[in-house]
Design a protein around this motif. Structure first.
Motif, PDB file in Angstrom:
ATOM      1  N   UNK A   1       0.839  -1.206   0.000  1.00 58.46           N
ATOM      2  CA  UNK A   1       0.000   0.000   0.000  1.00 58.46           C
ATOM      3  C   UNK A   1       0.872   1.253   0.000  1.00 58.46           C
ATOM      4  N   UNK A   2       1.929   1.254   0.806  1.00 54.71           N
ATOM      5  CA  UNK A   2       2.830   2.404   0.867  1.00 54.71           C
ATOM      6  C   UNK A   2       3.496   2.665  -0.479  1.00 54.71           C
ATOM      7  N   UNK A   3       3.950   1.598  -1.138  1.00 49.98           N
ATOM      8  CA  UNK A   3       4.604   1.761  -2.440  1.00 49.98           C
ATOM      9  C   UNK A   3       3.636   2.262  -3.500  1.00 49.98           C
ATOM     10  N   UNK A   4       2.418   1.684  -3.514  1.00 47.60           N
ATOM     11  CA  UNK A   4       1.445   2.098  -4.522  1.00 47.60           C
ATOM     12  C   UNK A   4       1.024   3.549  -4.336  1.00 47.60           C
ATOM     13  N   UNK A   5       0.946   3.995  -3.076  1.00 50.89           N
ATOM     14  CA  UNK A   5       0.547   5.381  -2.803  1.00 50.89           C
ATOM     15  C   UNK A   5       1.700   6.344  -3.079  1.00 50.89           C
TER      16      UNK A   5
ATOM     17  N   UNK B   1      -3.259   6.138  -8.679  1.00 48.72           N
ATOM     18  CA  UNK B   1      -2.947   7.474  -9.193  1.00 48.72           C
ATOM     19  C   UNK B   1      -4.197   8.149  -9.754  1.00 48.72           C
ATOM     20  N   UNK B   2      -5.035   7.378 -10.459  1.00 48.40           N
ATOM     21  CA  UNK B   2      -6.279   7.928 -11.013  1.00 48.40           C
ATOM     22  C   UNK B   2      -7.198   8.406  -9.888  1.00 48.40           C
ATOM     23  N   UNK B   3      -7.324   7.614  -8.843  1.00 41.56           N
ATOM     24  CA  UNK B   3      -8.169   7.996  -7.704  1.00 41.56           C
ATOM     25  C   UNK B   3      -7.672   9.313  -7.105  1.00 41.56           C
ATOM     26  N   UNK B   4      -6.382   9.416  -6.881  1.00 41.09           N
ATOM     27  CA  UNK B   4      -5.834  10.594  -6.213  1.00 41.09           C
ATOM     28  C   UNK B   4      -5.941  11.840  -7.081  1.00 41.09           C
ATOM     29  N   UNK B   5      -5.994  11.661  -8.401  1.00 40.86           N
ATOM     30  CA  UNK B   5      -6.145  12.809  -9.291  1.00 40.86           C
ATOM     31  C   UNK B   5      -7.606  13.213  -9.486  1.00 40.86           C
ATOM     32  N   UNK B   6      -8.537  12.373  -9.010  1.00 41.66           N
ATOM     33  CA  UNK B   6      -9.953  12.627  -9.272  1.00 41.66           C
ATOM     34  C   UNK B   6     -10.817  12.490  -8.017  1.00 41.66           C
ATOM     35  N   UNK B   7     -10.281  12.898  -6.884  1.00 37.54           N
ATOM     36  CA  UNK B   7     -11.004  12.757  -5.624  1.00 37.54           C
ATOM     37  C   UNK B   7     -12.293  13.573  -5.582  1.00 37.54           C
TER      38      UNK B   7
END
Length: 301
Positions: free
Chosen positions: A182-186, A203-209
């Motif tokens: 989880x740490x690496x993916x985040x 990355x998509x989730x974090x760009x489209x919160x």
């Protein structure tokens, strides 16, 4: 985390720096260290992979290939066998000793657990392994509870305690593997996104919160069915997609709440929540206080 008197029943105070109390089982050894005076550049290493967990006080850790960092209560560190640590104790004293646990785990146990994960719960891209053995993290509730249970098992007078401990140690290894993934993916989602489908999704989730993110949309982008995507996501990150999205939205909210110009009624919409009551409920579940209390506390500080 409380350390019971039973842990110290055979304790001998032989040194002011990293005085050790030890307990042994078949697959692991548990050492409780106490330091009663300030010290710099104390050297320490173990012959087996080790989980170090802080109980009280503060250490400053110096490890190969890493910047120095503070090691604080509620945090843990995974180190490979024979890794030399250089440790400072800036705040230790007779009245407030620094206390930590170091649990060595057999490499055979770790390898067997990882092999079982790769056989039964394989990753969608790549294999389970400790990518970075010098993994420093904050304990989640599950890991904290396992450590507390192991503290009890090491000192329990039960003929089957080695069997009980083996189950707990396997679960501990699995949860740490998931925490590292989880740490690496985040932290590295952008650099991993081209070769790792979950990293792309993170990355998509974090760009489209701020948008209405659905399992259907995310699973389509990962080229998986909804049920398969859900299983893979939870297997590798130990969180459901919805819980991950909400956690990321709350991280964003804590940043926005520090802006004195922003009102709570606009913050919840910027973070993708569709109602203030749901935002309040999720925020309080993650941060243990309401958004208004968080904002007020930050402004006072």
């Amino acid at each position: 985390m409380n350390i019971t008197d039973k842990i110290y029943q055979n304790r001998k105070l032989e040194t002011w720096v990293e005085n050790k109390t030890s307990h042994t089982l078949n697959s692991a050894e548990m050492h409780i260290f106490e330091t009663h005076q300030t010290e710099k550049n104390f050297l320490l290493k173990f012959r087996h992979p080790v989980l170090a967990t802080m109980f009280e006080g503060k250490k400053v850790m110096h490890l190969r290939g890493m910047d120095s960092f503070d090691f604080l209560p509620g945090e843990s560190l995974i180190l490979p066998a024979n890794e030399l640590m250089t440790v400072d104790f800036p705040e230790a004293s007779l009245d407030t000793p620094t206390k930590c646990l170091a649990m060595t785990i057999s490499e055979e146990m770790i390898r067997k657990t990882i092999d079982d994960m790769n056989e039964r719960r394989a990753k969608i891209d790549g294999e389970w392994e400790f990518k970075d053995y010098n993994f420093h993290f904050t304990n989640d509730m599950a890991i904290q509870q396992i450590i507390e249970r192991l503290l009890f098992l090491f000192t329990e007078n039960h003929r089957s305690k080695d069997i009980f401990a083996d189950f707990m140690l396997r679960e501990l290894v699995i949860r740490i593997l998931q925490a590292e993934t989880r740490s690496q993916l985040v932290n590295d989602s952008k650099s991993l996104a081209t070769n790792n489908r979950l990293a792309f999704i993170v990355d998509y989730i974090r760009q489209n919160l701020d948008k209405n993110l659905t399992i259907k949309e995310l699973s389509n982008k990962a080229y998986m069915s909804e049920s398969h995507f859900y299983r893979v996501f939870k297997n590798e990150l130990n969180l459901s997609p919805i819980d991950f999205i909400n956690n990321e939205r709350i991280k964003l909210a804590t940043e926005l709440l520090r802006d004195p110009k922003k009102q709570i009624k606009e913050i919840y919409m910027e973070c993708g929540f569709n109602s203030p009551s749901y935002f309040n409920r999720i925020f309080k579940r993650v941060e243990l206080i309401s958004p208004s209390e968080y904002k007020m506390r930050f402004m006072k500080e």
